[in-house]
Enzyme design. Structure first.
Site, PDB file in Angstrom:
ATOM      1  N   CYS A  53       0.832  -1.210   0.000  1.00  0.00           N
ATOM      2  CA  CYS A  53       0.000   0.000   0.000  1.00  0.00           C
ATOM      3  C   CYS A  53       0.868   1.263   0.000  1.00  0.00           C
ATOM      4  O   CYS A  53       1.872   1.354   0.697  1.00  0.00           O
ATOM      5  CB  CYS A  53      -0.917  -0.010   1.215  1.00  0.00           C
ATOM      6  SG  CYS A  53      -2.037   1.399   1.259  1.00  0.00           S
ATOM      7  N   CYS A  57       0.743   4.669   6.892  1.00  0.00           N
ATOM      8  CA  CYS A  57       0.164   4.487   8.232  1.00  0.00           C
ATOM      9  C   CYS A  57       1.158   3.745   9.126  1.00  0.00           C
ATOM     10  O   CYS A  57       1.593   2.630   8.795  1.00  0.00           O
ATOM     11  CB  CYS A  57      -1.132   3.702   8.134  1.00  0.00           C
ATOM     12  SG  CYS A  57      -2.242   4.364   6.873  1.00  0.00           S
ATOM     13  N   CYS A  60       0.667   0.046  10.263  1.00  0.00           N
ATOM     14  CA  CYS A  60       0.193  -0.974   9.325  1.00  0.00           C
ATOM     15  C   CYS A  60       1.306  -1.821   8.709  1.00  0.00           C
ATOM     16  O   CYS A  60       2.295  -1.303   8.176  1.00  0.00           O
ATOM     17  CB  CYS A  60      -0.626  -0.317   8.226  1.00  0.00           C
ATOM     18  SG  CYS A  60      -1.464  -1.537   7.191  1.00  0.00           S
ATOM     19  N   CYS A  97     -16.448  -9.093   5.824  1.00  0.00           N
ATOM     20  CA  CYS A  97     -15.729  -7.852   5.548  1.00  0.00           C
ATOM     21  C   CYS A  97     -14.504  -8.163   4.700  1.00  0.00           C
ATOM     22  O   CYS A  97     -13.730  -9.059   5.032  1.00  0.00           O
ATOM     23  CB  CYS A  97     -15.254  -7.218   6.849  1.00  0.00           C
ATOM     24  SG  CYS A  97     -16.518  -7.115   8.104  1.00  0.00           S
ATOM     25  N   CYS A 129     -19.220  -5.944   3.815  1.00  0.00           N
ATOM     26  CA  CYS A 129     -18.491  -4.705   4.102  1.00  0.00           C
ATOM     27  C   CYS A 129     -17.186  -4.705   3.303  1.00  0.00           C
ATOM     28  O   CYS A 129     -16.582  -5.757   3.119  1.00  0.00           O
ATOM     29  CB  CYS A 129     -18.192  -4.608   5.599  1.00  0.00           C
ATOM     30  SG  CYS A 129     -17.321  -3.085   6.053  1.00  0.00           S
ATOM     31  N   CYS A 189     -18.942   2.328   8.519  1.00  0.00           N
ATOM     32  CA  CYS A 189     -18.213   1.642   9.570  1.00  0.00           C
ATOM     33  C   CYS A 189     -16.977   2.485   9.804  1.00  0.00           C
ATOM     34  O   CYS A 189     -16.113   2.579   8.932  1.00  0.00           O
ATOM     35  CB  CYS A 189     -17.845   0.228   9.122  1.00  0.00           C
ATOM     36  SG  CYS A 189     -16.746  -0.612  10.280  1.00  0.00           S
ATOM     37  N   ARG A 261     -17.828  -2.358  17.758  1.00  0.00           N
ATOM     38  CA  ARG A 261     -17.130  -3.639  17.517  1.00  0.00           C
ATOM     39  C   ARG A 261     -15.788  -3.668  18.240  1.00  0.00           C
ATOM     40  O   ARG A 261     -14.917  -2.834  17.989  1.00  0.00           O
ATOM     41  CB  ARG A 261     -16.928  -3.849  16.007  1.00  0.00           C
ATOM     42  CG  ARG A 261     -16.253  -5.187  15.656  1.00  0.00           C
ATOM     43  CD  ARG A 261     -16.291  -5.483  14.167  1.00  0.00           C
ATOM     44  NE  ARG A 261     -17.656  -5.417  13.675  1.00  0.00           N
ATOM     45  CZ  ARG A 261     -18.100  -4.518  12.793  1.00  0.00           C
ATOM     46  NH1 ARG A 261     -17.281  -3.648  12.273  1.00  0.00           N
ATOM     47  NH2 ARG A 261     -19.370  -4.511  12.431  1.00  0.00           N
TER      48      ARG A 261
HETATM   49  N1  SAM Z   1      -6.468   0.619   3.128  1.00  0.00           N
HETATM   50  C1  SAM Z   1      -7.740   0.741   3.678  1.00  0.00           C
HETATM   51  C2  SAM Z   1      -7.872   1.840   4.695  1.00  0.00           C
HETATM   52  O1  SAM Z   1      -6.912   2.196   5.349  1.00  0.00           O
HETATM   53  O2  SAM Z   1      -8.982   2.324   4.875  1.00  0.00           O
HETATM   54  C3  SAM Z   1      -8.280  -0.531   4.267  1.00  0.00           C
HETATM   55  C4  SAM Z   1      -7.475  -1.461   5.130  1.00  0.00           C
HETATM   56  S1  SAM Z   1      -6.850  -0.836   6.669  1.00  0.00           S
HETATM   57  C5  SAM Z   1      -5.791  -2.159   7.125  1.00  0.00           C
HETATM   58  C6  SAM Z   1      -8.226  -0.854   7.804  1.00  0.00           C
HETATM   59  C7  SAM Z   1      -8.030  -0.383   9.232  1.00  0.00           C
HETATM   60  O3  SAM Z   1      -7.428  -1.382  10.019  1.00  0.00           O
HETATM   61  C8  SAM Z   1      -7.152   0.824   9.461  1.00  0.00           C
HETATM   62  O4  SAM Z   1      -7.821   2.013   9.228  1.00  0.00           O
HETATM   63  C9  SAM Z   1      -6.792   0.688  10.932  1.00  0.00           C
HETATM   64  O5  SAM Z   1      -7.719   1.393  11.739  1.00  0.00           O
HETATM   65  C10 SAM Z   1      -6.901  -0.809  11.188  1.00  0.00           C
HETATM   66  N2  SAM Z   1      -5.571  -1.394  11.449  1.00  0.00           N
HETATM   67  C11 SAM Z   1      -4.614  -1.636  10.525  1.00  0.00           C
HETATM   68  N3  SAM Z   1      -3.496  -2.146  11.088  1.00  0.00           N
HETATM   69  C12 SAM Z   1      -3.758  -2.230  12.420  1.00  0.00           C
HETATM   70  C13 SAM Z   1      -2.979  -2.659  13.539  1.00  0.00           C
HETATM   71  N4  SAM Z   1      -1.723  -3.096  13.393  1.00  0.00           N
HETATM   72  N5  SAM Z   1      -3.542  -2.612  14.753  1.00  0.00           N
HETATM   73  C14 SAM Z   1      -4.817  -2.162  14.899  1.00  0.00           C
HETATM   74  N6  SAM Z   1      -5.578  -1.735  13.887  1.00  0.00           N
HETATM   75  C15 SAM Z   1      -5.065  -1.751  12.653  1.00  0.00           C
HETATM   76 FE1  SF4 Z   2      -2.712   1.189   3.438  1.00  0.00          FE
HETATM   77 FE2  SF4 Z   2      -2.560  -0.065   5.768  1.00  0.00          FE
HETATM   78 FE3  SF4 Z   2      -2.887   2.565   5.706  1.00  0.00          FE
HETATM   79 FE4  SF4 Z   2      -4.922   0.949   4.910  1.00  0.00          FE
HETATM   80  S1  SF4 Z   2      -4.071   1.123   6.960  1.00  0.00           S
HETATM   81  S2  SF4 Z   2      -4.200   2.801   3.899  1.00  0.00           S
HETATM   82  S3  SF4 Z   2      -3.714  -0.734   4.006  1.00  0.00           S
HETATM   83  S4  SF4 Z   2      -1.099   1.445   4.939  1.00  0.00           S
END
Ligand code: SAM
Ligand code: SF4
Ligand code: DTB
Length: 314
Positions: A53, A57, A60, A97, A129, A189, A261
């Protein structure tokens, strides 16, 4: 029950900081009225497109900016995804989801496949979802026509702390996508993560933004950070489970009719803390052996937890 959208940050901070016994009592009073059967929705999660990606973040594992150890997985096709959905339904899931590690949705074969997946899941009678980053109005309309129940797009934290976690997009970008989803008539959500180094004020700020939405998001995922090796947050201490209890209870009081949730982070929690979250008003969990790239309690363990609590999966 009167729903309010005018909570101030001070109101929310006061709730979050209440003596735990009082906070739990207030949350239970609201929850018993809004959801008298203590029904808990089971949502299964599948990563359709994993890793690579463009966003940065900090939490992530799937960001290309983070050298996390990811199992390389080819993008899944429609049949494979629907096979997993059927299996989730057989184990008792109500919502399926699907996640894509994208900054935004682009038109083309992968988006056509997403639409077919949504139609397929809905045809099975489950809620569907999708979480796939930003989208435009036409894409939102197409997903709405496919029957998409909800789009997951988290605000993650309060506006002031946001740029400590993500630099490749703004809070405003997130809010715009949420508005597009709403306008298309898809359920929202939207929630966040705790344990990233944010203050109680930042948590209050996030909940204030969510509670200020009219209507409230239909579901509000509360995640405890899963500190993944290779991400900038890898060394963060595990979040105290009672902090999750406080977030759940406060979200329940602010948004009585939303699904709250209890999301990532349950693997590090004992049965007792999860039970407190159910008491405090969590009425949904991620159900299935995996989240997107990390683990989740086993299906049998969760069945036993719900039976122990005496709540109904529904
Ligand atoms: N890329 C898309 C986005 O960011 O909307 C969808 C996937 S992203 C992995 C979905 C959500 O998962 C993120 O917004 C974050 O809140 C949560 N998330 C991701 N990694 C996480 C982690 N290591 N611990 C807790 N929550 C996490
Ligand atoms: Fe990309 Fe992970 Fe951020 Fe979602 S949470 S936008 S998958 S880097
Ligand atoms: C949400 O709030 N939590 C889910 C879902 N929405 C997409 C994702 C949790 C991801 C946890 C880390 C991982 O498995 O990669």
């Amino acid at each position: 029950m009167q729903l309010r959208h005018d909570w101030s940050r001070q109101d929310v901070l006061a709730l979050l900081s209440k003596p735990l016994v009082d906070l739990l009592w207030d949350a239970q009073v609201v929850h018993r009225q809004a959801n008298p059967g203590y029904r808990v929705q089971l949502a299964s999660l599948l990563s359709v497109r994993t890793g690579g990606c463009q966003e940065d973040c900090a939490y992530c594992s799937q960001s290309m900016h983070n050298p996390a150890d990811l199992e390389v997985k080819p993008e899944m096709d429609v049949e494979a995804v629907l096979g997993q959905a059927r299996q989730a339904q057989r184990s008792g899931a109500h919502r399926f989801c699907m996640g894509w590690a994208w900054r935004e949705i682009r038109d083309g074969a992968a988006f056509d496949a997403m639409v077919a997946m949504v139609e397929g899941v809905r045809a099975m009678g489950m809620e569907a979802c999708v979480t796939a980053g930003m989208l435009n109005d036409t894409q939102a309309d197409r997903l709405a026509r496919a029957g998409l129940t909800a789009y997951n797009h988290n605000l993650d934290t309060g506006p002031e702390f946001y740029d400590r976690i993500i630099s490749t997009r703004t809070y405003e970008d997130r809010l715009e996508t949420l508005q597009r989803v709403r306008r298309a008539g898809i359920g929202l959500c939207c929630g966040g993560i705790i344990g990233m180094g944010e203050s109680l004020e930042d948590r209050a700020a996030l909940l204030t933004v969510l509670a200020g939405m009219d209507p409230h998001p239909e579901s509000v995922p509360i995640n405890g950070l899963v500190a993944v090796k290779g991400t900038p947050l890898e060394a963060r201490a595990p979040v105290d489970a009672l902090e999750l209890v406080r977030m759940v209870a406060t979200a329940r009081i602010l948004m009585p009719r939303s699904r709250v949730r209890l999301s990532a982070g349950r693997q590090g929690m004992g049965r007792d803390a999860q039970l407190l979250c159910l008491l405090a008003g969590a009425d949904s969990i991620f159900y299935g052996n995996a989240l997107l790239t990390t683990g989740n309690p086993a299906v049998e363990t969760d069945r036993a937890l719900l039976a122990l609590a005496g709540v109904t999966a529904a």
